[in-house]
Write an enzyme that holds these catalytic residues in place. Structure first.
Site, PDB file in Angstrom:
ATOM      1  N   GLU A   1       0.798  -1.217   0.000  1.00 37.12           N
ATOM      2  CA  GLU A   1       0.000   0.000   0.000  1.00 37.12           C
ATOM      3  C   GLU A   1       0.839   1.280   0.000  1.00 37.12           C
ATOM      4  O   GLU A   1       0.699   2.146   0.879  1.00 37.12           O
ATOM      5  CB  GLU A   1      -0.981  -0.008   1.181  1.00 37.12           C
ATOM      6  CG  GLU A   1      -1.918  -1.208   1.130  1.00 37.12           C
ATOM      7  CD  GLU A   1      -2.965  -1.230   2.220  1.00 37.12           C
ATOM      8  OE1 GLU A   1      -4.031  -1.811   1.997  1.00 37.12           O
ATOM      9  OE2 GLU A   1      -2.706  -0.653   3.311  1.00 37.12           O
TER      10      GLU A   1
ATOM     11  N   GLU B   1      -6.639  -7.147  -1.957  1.00 36.64           N
ATOM     12  CA  GLU B   1      -7.052  -7.168  -0.549  1.00 36.64           C
ATOM     13  C   GLU B   1      -8.495  -6.697  -0.458  1.00 36.64           C
ATOM     14  O   GLU B   1      -8.877  -5.730  -1.118  1.00 36.64           O
ATOM     15  CB  GLU B   1      -6.215  -6.211   0.315  1.00 36.64           C
ATOM     16  CG  GLU B   1      -4.842  -6.670   0.705  1.00 36.64           C
ATOM     17  CD  GLU B   1      -4.247  -5.750   1.785  1.00 36.64           C
ATOM     18  OE1 GLU B   1      -5.025  -5.225   2.620  1.00 36.64           O
ATOM     19  OE2 GLU B   1      -3.030  -5.551   1.790  1.00 36.64           O
TER      20      GLU B   1
END
Length: 396
Positions: free
Chosen positions: A213, A321
């Site tokens: 991320e 995710e």
């Protein structure tokens, strides 16, 4: 996903001494076998790849299901690692995304797994039995069970060190400092080189991933774009066999935008521009409505928008995710259904995998659901069956 380091301790994984359920001689043979497989290099293998808007694994092109396990590389019992992969194999899950980093600023107590120490402007990579040899065994076991791994190199978040561990050792105050610092990028690339070289010949590696991320809040999007372009090009210079991706959440997208926070550029990402980088093989996106101030139903738009962007770019997208803290089946199943119907989305990895280990339940960050439960049947067994049915009739 941001996860607290404390969870490993709560799961009974971080503080136990390095030991295996197998006899010591067997451990040594396993690790030597891993070295032979990982470094051996003479056996020709078929590596995962992209085929148009889809992924190809072991000669099979289609849509693949998988999960995330940040903790598996920190396990100290080989039998626990094998158990996870055996259960994944039996369930039809094909891809597991794992943390390829575990950065510290002070050396932990004996028996605690760590991969890299940053201190006083220098970095030391731990290749010992409480270091990357634990990741070695994960790769070795994945090879034996036919599971493919996404391995990333640094965390945006402070969990397990992250970018902040570099900033603490080298000086700096923001992610932008990390992305632009020559000393920090030199250390980061040295770590990439060590990990890539260990597994360069492994068919278990699905893709190398720049970070978990990556963000650069308030930065011009050129900062992240430049870092992604340079880093992915560097990885490709080391390894032309495996795919490379970003680990991005998918922020910064005009296509189908409703103007909500995730579609904006405030976190420094530009999804469309990232997809245009030649050394990025496929895109990634994540989905956490409760963390982003959106509704669960909004998640379907997010999935469709990223599929459309990938279709336009001619590259597949991995729904890498997604998770909620309750009502997993009711809330996550619609996202899976949307992903299966969306051209350009060619796989999904739920957050996160749970199992019962020798020490008890694996860590639960609130989003975890466990092997053998009703939620697992709904979101794994039924999902894999739906994928098989879809591929059988060629509907994706």
């Amino acid at each position: 996903m941001k996860v607290p380091r404390l969870l490993l301790a709560l799961g009974g994984l971080a503080s136990i001494h390095i030991a295996s359920a197998l006899p010591q001689g067997a451990v040594e043979r396993d690790m030597h076998a891993t070295s032979a497989v990982v470094h051996g290099g003479n056996v020709k293998t078929k590596f995962p790849s992209t085929t148009g808007l889809k992924f190809t694994i072991d000669g099979e092109t289609g849509y693949f299901a998988g999960s995330n396990s940040y903790w598996i590389g920190f396990l100290t019992n080989n039998a626990d690692v094998d158990l996870v992969f055996q259960h994944m194999k039996e369930s039809g899950l094909k891809i597991l995304r794992v943390w390829g980093f575990n950065d510290v600023n002070t050396k932990p107590a004996t028996g605690t797994v760590w991969y890299q120490l940053h201190a006083n402007g220098t970095s030391t990579i731990n290749t010992g039995p409480d270091g990357l040899q634990r990741l070695d065994y994960v790769v070795h076991s994945a090879e034996r069970h036919g599971i493919k791994l996404i391995i990333n190199f640094v965390n945006n978040w402070n969990d397990y060190g992250g970018i902040n561990s570099y900033l603490q050792a080298y000086g700096g105050a923001s992610n932008e400092d990390f992305y632009n610092s020559e000393p920090m990028q030199k250390a980061y690339r040295a770590y990439i080189k060590e990990v890539v070289s260990r597994y360069i010949d492994s068919p278990a590696v699905f893709a190398w991933e720049l970070a978990n991320e990556p963000r650069c809040k308030g930065c011009d999007t050129s900062v992240l774009h430049s870092w992604i372009e340079k880093t992915s090009r560097y990885i490709k210079s080391l390894d032309k066999k495996h795919m490379v991706t970003t680990g991005e959440e998918g922020f910064g997208l005009d296509l189908m935008s409703d103007g909500s926070y995730p579609f904006t550029y405030v976190e420094g990402g530009n999804f469309t521009d990232t997809l245009s980088i030649p050394t990025i093989d496929f895109g990634t996106f994540h989905l956490y409505p409760s963390s982003w101030g959106t509704t669960n139903d909004w998640g379907n738009l997010w999935v469709e928008a990223h599929g459309a962007a990938c279709k336009a770019a001619g590259k597949p997208r991995l729904f890498e995710e997604y998770g909620v803290t309750a009502d997993h089946c009711a809330l996550e199943k619609p996202w899976q259904t949307t992903a299966l119907k969306t051209k350009g989305v060619s796989g999904d990895l739920y957050w996160q995998y749970g199992d019962t280990l020798s020490t008890g339940p694996s860590p639960d960050d609130g989003n975890t659901f466990y092997y053998g439960t009703d939620e697992f049947d709904c979101l794994v067994s039924d999902h894999v069956a739906a994928i098989d049915e879809m591929e059988k009739h060629g509907r994706h």
